[in-house]
Scaffold this motif. Structure first.
Motif, mmCIF file in Angstrom:
data_model
loop_
_atom_site.group_PDB
_atom_site.id
_atom_site.type_symbol
_atom_site.label_atom_id
_atom_site.label_comp_id
_atom_site.label_asym_id
_atom_site.label_seq_id
_atom_site.Cartn_x
_atom_site.Cartn_y
_atom_site.Cartn_z
ATOM 1 N N MET A 1 0.823 -1.193 0.000
ATOM 2 C CA MET A 1 0.000 0.000 0.000
ATOM 3 C C MET A 1 0.864 1.253 0.000
ATOM 4 N N ILE A 2 2.009 1.167 0.624
ATOM 5 C CA ILE A 2 2.865 2.347 0.713
ATOM 6 C C ILE A 2 3.517 2.627 -0.639
ATOM 7 N N TYR A 3 4.058 1.600 -1.284
ATOM 8 C CA TYR A 3 4.844 1.812 -2.492
ATOM 9 C C TYR A 3 3.982 1.891 -3.754
ATOM 10 N N LYS A 4 2.968 1.058 -3.858
ATOM 11 C CA LYS A 4 2.165 1.011 -5.079
ATOM 12 C C LYS A 4 1.031 2.034 -5.078
ATOM 13 N N LEU A 5 0.397 2.251 -3.907
ATOM 14 C CA LEU A 5 -0.768 3.133 -3.852
ATOM 15 C C LEU A 5 -0.483 4.451 -3.162
ATOM 16 N N ASN A 6 0.716 4.599 -2.629
ATOM 17 C CA ASN A 6 1.125 5.817 -1.923
ATOM 18 C C ASN A 6 0.216 6.130 -0.726
ATOM 19 N N ILE A 7 -0.185 5.088 -0.025
ATOM 20 C CA ILE A 7 -0.978 5.245 1.204
ATOM 21 C C ILE A 7 -0.009 5.117 2.366
ATOM 22 N N THR A 8 0.187 6.212 3.111
ATOM 23 C CA THR A 8 1.172 6.212 4.199
ATOM 24 C C THR A 8 0.534 6.353 5.574
ATOM 25 N N SER A 9 -0.768 6.473 5.639
ATOM 26 C CA SER A 9 -1.447 6.631 6.921
ATOM 27 C C SER A 9 -1.484 5.295 7.664
ATOM 28 N N PRO A 10 -0.895 5.231 8.863
ATOM 29 C CA PRO A 10 -0.932 3.977 9.622
ATOM 30 C C PRO A 10 -2.358 3.533 9.954
ATOM 31 N N ALA A 11 -3.262 4.487 10.143
ATOM 32 C CA ALA A 11 -4.648 4.133 10.473
ATOM 33 C C ALA A 11 -5.326 3.437 9.292
ATOM 34 N N VAL A 12 -5.084 3.916 8.084
ATOM 35 C CA VAL A 12 -5.692 3.302 6.901
ATOM 36 C C VAL A 12 -5.085 1.929 6.644
ATOM 37 N N ILE A 13 -3.790 1.809 6.812
ATOM 38 C CA ILE A 13 -3.130 0.511 6.617
ATOM 39 C C ILE A 13 -3.621 -0.489 7.660
ATOM 40 N N LYS A 14 -3.747 -0.054 8.904
ATOM 41 C CA LYS A 14 -4.250 -0.931 9.973
ATOM 42 C C LYS A 14 -5.685 -1.361 9.678
ATOM 43 N N ALA A 15 -6.507 -0.431 9.229
ATOM 44 C CA ALA A 15 -7.895 -0.759 8.897
ATOM 45 C C ALA A 15 -7.959 -1.757 7.749
ATOM 46 N N ALA A 16 -7.098 -1.589 6.747
ATOM 47 C CA ALA A 16 -7.079 -2.521 5.619
ATOM 48 C C ALA A 16 -6.671 -3.918 6.070
ATOM 49 N N ILE A 17 -5.696 -4.003 6.955
ATOM 50 C CA ILE A 17 -5.258 -5.308 7.466
ATOM 51 C C ILE A 17 -6.372 -5.964 8.275
ATOM 52 N N GLU A 18 -7.029 -5.195 9.132
ATOM 53 C CA GLU A 18 -8.110 -5.743 9.955
ATOM 54 C C GLU A 18 -9.291 -6.193 9.098
ATOM 55 N N LEU A 19 -9.656 -5.408 8.102
ATOM 56 C CA LEU A 19 -10.778 -5.780 7.238
ATOM 57 C C LEU A 19 -10.451 -7.007 6.402
ATOM 58 N N THR A 20 -9.234 -7.097 5.917
ATOM 59 C CA THR A 20 -8.832 -8.257 5.138
ATOM 60 C C THR A 20 -8.803 -9.504 6.017
ATOM 61 N N GLY A 21 -8.282 -9.379 7.230
ATOM 62 C CA GLY A 21 -8.233 -10.513 8.151
ATOM 63 C C GLY A 21 -9.599 -10.989 8.582
ATOM 64 N N ALA A 22 -10.569 -10.075 8.644
ATOM 65 C CA ALA A 22 -11.928 -10.428 9.054
ATOM 66 C C ALA A 22 -12.805 -10.804 7.860
ATOM 67 N N SER A 23 -12.233 -10.856 6.662
ATOM 68 C CA SER A 23 -12.941 -11.181 5.421
ATOM 69 C C SER A 23 -14.072 -10.204 5.120
ATOM 70 N N LEU A 24 -13.898 -8.962 5.494
ATOM 71 C CA LEU A 24 -14.870 -7.910 5.172
ATOM 72 C C LEU A 24 -14.358 -7.130 3.957
ATOM 73 N N LEU A 25 -14.150 -7.845 2.873
ATOM 74 C CA LEU A 25 -13.503 -7.265 1.702
ATOM 75 C C LEU A 25 -14.276 -6.121 1.053
ATOM 76 N N PRO A 26 -15.607 -6.156 0.980
ATOM 77 C CA PRO A 26 -16.298 -5.007 0.374
ATOM 78 C C PRO A 26 -16.067 -3.696 1.130
ATOM 79 N N GLU A 27 -15.795 -3.779 2.424
ATOM 80 C CA GLU A 27 -15.544 -2.573 3.218
ATOM 81 C C GLU A 27 -14.226 -1.903 2.832
ATOM 82 N N LEU A 28 -13.318 -2.655 2.202
ATOM 83 C CA LEU A 28 -12.048 -2.073 1.768
ATOM 84 C C LEU A 28 -12.264 -0.942 0.763
ATOM 85 N N GLN A 29 -13.318 -1.040 -0.017
ATOM 86 C CA GLN A 29 -13.578 -0.051 -1.055
ATOM 87 C C GLN A 29 -13.957 1.311 -0.489
#
Length: 93
Positions: A1-29
């Motif tokens: 996320m940091i290198y390809k999408l230029n997302i550097t916010s730790p909160a957004v990265i943490k949320a993406a990891i939590e949503l992916t781990g919980a299989s809440l993939l539509p929420e990623l959008q």
């Protein structure tokens, strides 16, 4: 996320990891940096799948180790025939 999408916010990265781990993939959008960026959702989902697959092999390695130790311990188990009767420790009615 940091290198390809230029997302550097730790909160957004943490949320993406939590949503992916919980299989809440539509929420990623709905996350900033993924919302409205073509291919970003697919990239994050694939990265989550890859991380899960790579990490899960260690679970199997540990289960093999515990299985080997339990088999070795069972080989040194003494005679348990005296405990194999119809005795019940607690009667539940």
């Amino acid at each position: 996320m940091i290198y390809k999408l230029n997302i550097t916010s730790p909160a957004v990265i943490k949320a993406a990891i939590e949503l992916t781990g919980a299989s809440l993939l539509p929420e990623l959008q709905t996350l900033p940096g993924i919302k409205g960026v073509p291919g970003a959702y697919e990239m994050v989902v694939y990265a989550g799948q890859l991380a899960y697959a790579e990490a899960y092999k260690y679970v199997y390695y540990v289960s093999i180790a515990f299985g080997a130790v339990s088999i070795i311990a069972a080989c040194f188990l003494g005679d348990i025939n005296k405990y194999m009767d119809d005795h019940v420790a607690v009667v539940i009615h």
